[in-house]
Design a protein around this motif. Sequence first.
Motif, PDB file in Angstrom:
ATOM      1  N   ARG A  18       9.656  -3.873  -9.616  1.00 34.44           N
ATOM      2  CA  ARG A  18       8.692  -3.166 -10.468  1.00 34.44           C
ATOM      3  C   ARG A  18       7.410  -3.017  -9.662  1.00 34.44           C
ATOM      4  O   ARG A  18       6.690  -3.982  -9.412  1.00 34.44           O
ATOM      5  CB  ARG A  18       8.426  -3.941 -11.762  1.00 34.44           C
ATOM      6  N   ILE A  19       7.153  -1.787  -9.231  1.00 34.63           N
ATOM      7  CA  ILE A  19       5.939  -1.487  -8.457  1.00 34.63           C
ATOM      8  C   ILE A  19       4.714  -1.717  -9.347  1.00 34.63           C
ATOM      9  O   ILE A  19       4.725  -1.422 -10.535  1.00 34.63           O
ATOM     10  CB  ILE A  19       5.975  -0.020  -7.964  1.00 34.63           C
ATOM     11  N   ASN A  20       3.659  -2.211  -8.753  1.00 33.66           N
ATOM     12  CA  ASN A  20       2.395  -2.430  -9.458  1.00 33.66           C
ATOM     13  C   ASN A  20       1.718  -1.072  -9.677  1.00 33.66           C
ATOM     14  O   ASN A  20       0.868  -0.652  -8.900  1.00 33.66           O
ATOM     15  CB  ASN A  20       1.515  -3.370  -8.632  1.00 33.66           C
ATOM     16  N   SER A  21       2.116  -0.382 -10.725  1.00 33.00           N
ATOM     17  CA  SER A  21       1.606   0.969 -10.969  1.00 33.00           C
ATOM     18  C   SER A  21       0.138   0.967 -11.409  1.00 33.00           C
ATOM     19  O   SER A  21      -0.561   1.951 -11.211  1.00 33.00           O
ATOM     20  CB  SER A  21       2.473   1.693 -11.997  1.00 33.00           C
ATOM     21  N   GLU A  22      -0.336  -0.131 -11.968  1.00 32.30           N
ATOM     22  CA  GLU A  22      -1.740  -0.201 -12.403  1.00 32.30           C
ATOM     23  C   GLU A  22      -2.703  -0.076 -11.221  1.00 32.30           C
ATOM     24  O   GLU A  22      -3.776   0.510 -11.342  1.00 32.30           O
ATOM     25  CB  GLU A  22      -1.997  -1.510 -13.147  1.00 32.30           C
ATOM     26  N   HIS A  23      -2.313  -0.618 -10.078  1.00 32.92           N
ATOM     27  CA  HIS A  23      -3.178  -0.604  -8.891  1.00 32.92           C
ATOM     28  C   HIS A  23      -2.521   0.153  -7.730  1.00 32.92           C
ATOM     29  O   HIS A  23      -2.876  -0.061  -6.564  1.00 32.92           O
ATOM     30  CB  HIS A  23      -3.502  -2.036  -8.460  1.00 32.92           C
TER      31      HIS A  23
ATOM     32  N   LEU B  98      10.254  13.109  -6.889  1.00 35.31           N
ATOM     33  CA  LEU B  98       9.631  13.264  -8.207  1.00 35.31           C
ATOM     34  C   LEU B  98      10.083  12.174  -9.172  1.00 35.31           C
ATOM     35  O   LEU B  98       9.330  11.781 -10.064  1.00 35.31           O
ATOM     36  CB  LEU B  98       9.920  14.656  -8.769  1.00 35.31           C
ATOM     37  N   THR B  99      11.282  11.653  -8.972  1.00 39.89           N
ATOM     38  CA  THR B  99      11.745  10.564  -9.842  1.00 39.89           C
ATOM     39  C   THR B  99      11.298   9.195  -9.335  1.00 39.89           C
ATOM     40  O   THR B  99      11.218   8.253 -10.115  1.00 39.89           O
ATOM     41  CB  THR B  99      13.286  10.559  -9.988  1.00 39.89           C
ATOM     42  N   LEU B 100      11.003   9.072  -8.048  1.00 35.57           N
ATOM     43  CA  LEU B 100      10.603   7.786  -7.471  1.00 35.57           C
ATOM     44  C   LEU B 100       9.156   7.399  -7.753  1.00 35.57           C
ATOM     45  O   LEU B 100       8.824   6.219  -7.696  1.00 35.57           O
ATOM     46  CB  LEU B 100      10.777   7.820  -5.947  1.00 35.57           C
TER      47      LEU B 100
ATOM     48  N   PHE C 196       3.810  -5.575  -6.072  1.00 38.08           N
ATOM     49  CA  PHE C 196       4.743  -5.608  -7.194  1.00 38.08           C
ATOM     50  C   PHE C 196       4.094  -6.256  -8.405  1.00 38.08           C
ATOM     51  O   PHE C 196       3.244  -7.135  -8.284  1.00 38.08           O
ATOM     52  CB  PHE C 196       6.018  -6.369  -6.801  1.00 38.08           C
ATOM     53  N   SER C 197       4.520  -5.825  -9.581  1.00 35.61           N
ATOM     54  CA  SER C 197       4.054  -6.422 -10.832  1.00 35.61           C
ATOM     55  C   SER C 197       4.661  -7.814 -10.976  1.00 35.61           C
ATOM     56  O   SER C 197       5.728  -8.092 -10.402  1.00 35.61           O
ATOM     57  CB  SER C 197       4.489  -5.565 -12.024  1.00 35.61           C
TER      58      SER C 197
ATOM     59  N   ASP D  63       9.141  -8.618  -8.075  1.00 39.01           N
ATOM     60  CA  ASP D  63       9.145  -8.679  -6.616  1.00 39.01           C
ATOM     61  C   ASP D  63      10.577  -8.820  -6.093  1.00 39.01           C
ATOM     62  O   ASP D  63      11.192  -9.885  -6.223  1.00 39.01           O
ATOM     63  CB  ASP D  63       8.298  -9.859  -6.147  1.00 39.01           C
ATOM     64  N   PRO D  64      11.126  -7.758  -5.499  1.00 39.71           N
ATOM     65  CA  PRO D  64      12.509  -7.840  -5.019  1.00 39.71           C
ATOM     66  C   PRO D  64      12.710  -8.878  -3.909  1.00 39.71           C
ATOM     67  O   PRO D  64      13.813  -9.367  -3.716  1.00 39.71           O
ATOM     68  CB  PRO D  64      12.802  -6.427  -4.514  1.00 39.71           C
ATOM     69  N   PHE D  65      11.641  -9.250  -3.209  1.00 37.70           N
ATOM     70  CA  PHE D  65      11.756 -10.260  -2.166  1.00 37.70           C
ATOM     71  C   PHE D  65      11.925 -11.662  -2.743  1.00 37.70           C
ATOM     72  O   PHE D  65      12.203 -12.608  -2.020  1.00 37.70           O
ATOM     73  CB  PHE D  65      10.546 -10.200  -1.220  1.00 37.70           C
ATOM     74  N   LYS D  66      11.751 -11.780  -4.055  1.00 37.52           N
ATOM     75  CA  LYS D  66      12.008 -13.041  -4.759  1.00 37.52           C
ATOM     76  C   LYS D  66      13.285 -12.952  -5.580  1.00 37.52           C
ATOM     77  O   LYS D  66      13.534 -13.787  -6.437  1.00 37.52           O
ATOM     78  CB  LYS D  66      10.825 -13.372  -5.676  1.00 37.52           C
TER      79      LYS D  66
END
Length: 179
Positions: free
Chosen positions: A94-99, A42-44, A81-82, A86-89
């Motif tokens: 930050r997850i792309n929550s818009e899409h 629920l928090t993720l 990612f937004s 991007d954690p790979f960079k």
Amino acid sequence: MRDSKPGRWVVLGLSLLASPLGGCGNDDDGNDTEKERIEKGLTLSPVPLNLNGKDRDLVGLGSYIVNAQAACNDCHTHPPFSPGGDPFKGEPERINSEHFLAGGMAFGPIVSPNITPDASGRPAGADFEEFERYMRTGREENGGLLQVMPWPIYRNMSDRELRAIYEYLRAIPSAQPGP
């Protein structure tokens, strides 16, 4: 040189069984682990959840599976990612929550589908029986075989886990694929 004395391995195995990581460390029927997964799920969730008329525990468990185990975002969100997240960079995630889970990720000629709820509230327009068939057999309605989708792994999930994923997908907002 290999240690052929089984004593160390027996002690290690017994230690793990007695630890909180092992099977004997719980003081009840094991629901603590699932409760923790539900609350963490629920928090993720990177998007707000609509819990009206839904089983909160299944939504939380589904969120945990989708967001902490199955990596659905990596294929079903374009881009995942937004910008700047991007954690790979080496950027803070930050997850792309818009899409989020709206599909559009290309894998050669195959493009991931939008698995957010349609106007009737069904993820990807599928009822649970259709969703379960996709996940267990990899077969689309027309008989085609799902490519790229790791259904050979997901088909081994329990009925409750698949129901939880479906319930979570029903609880997320509808979205459109990214550019």
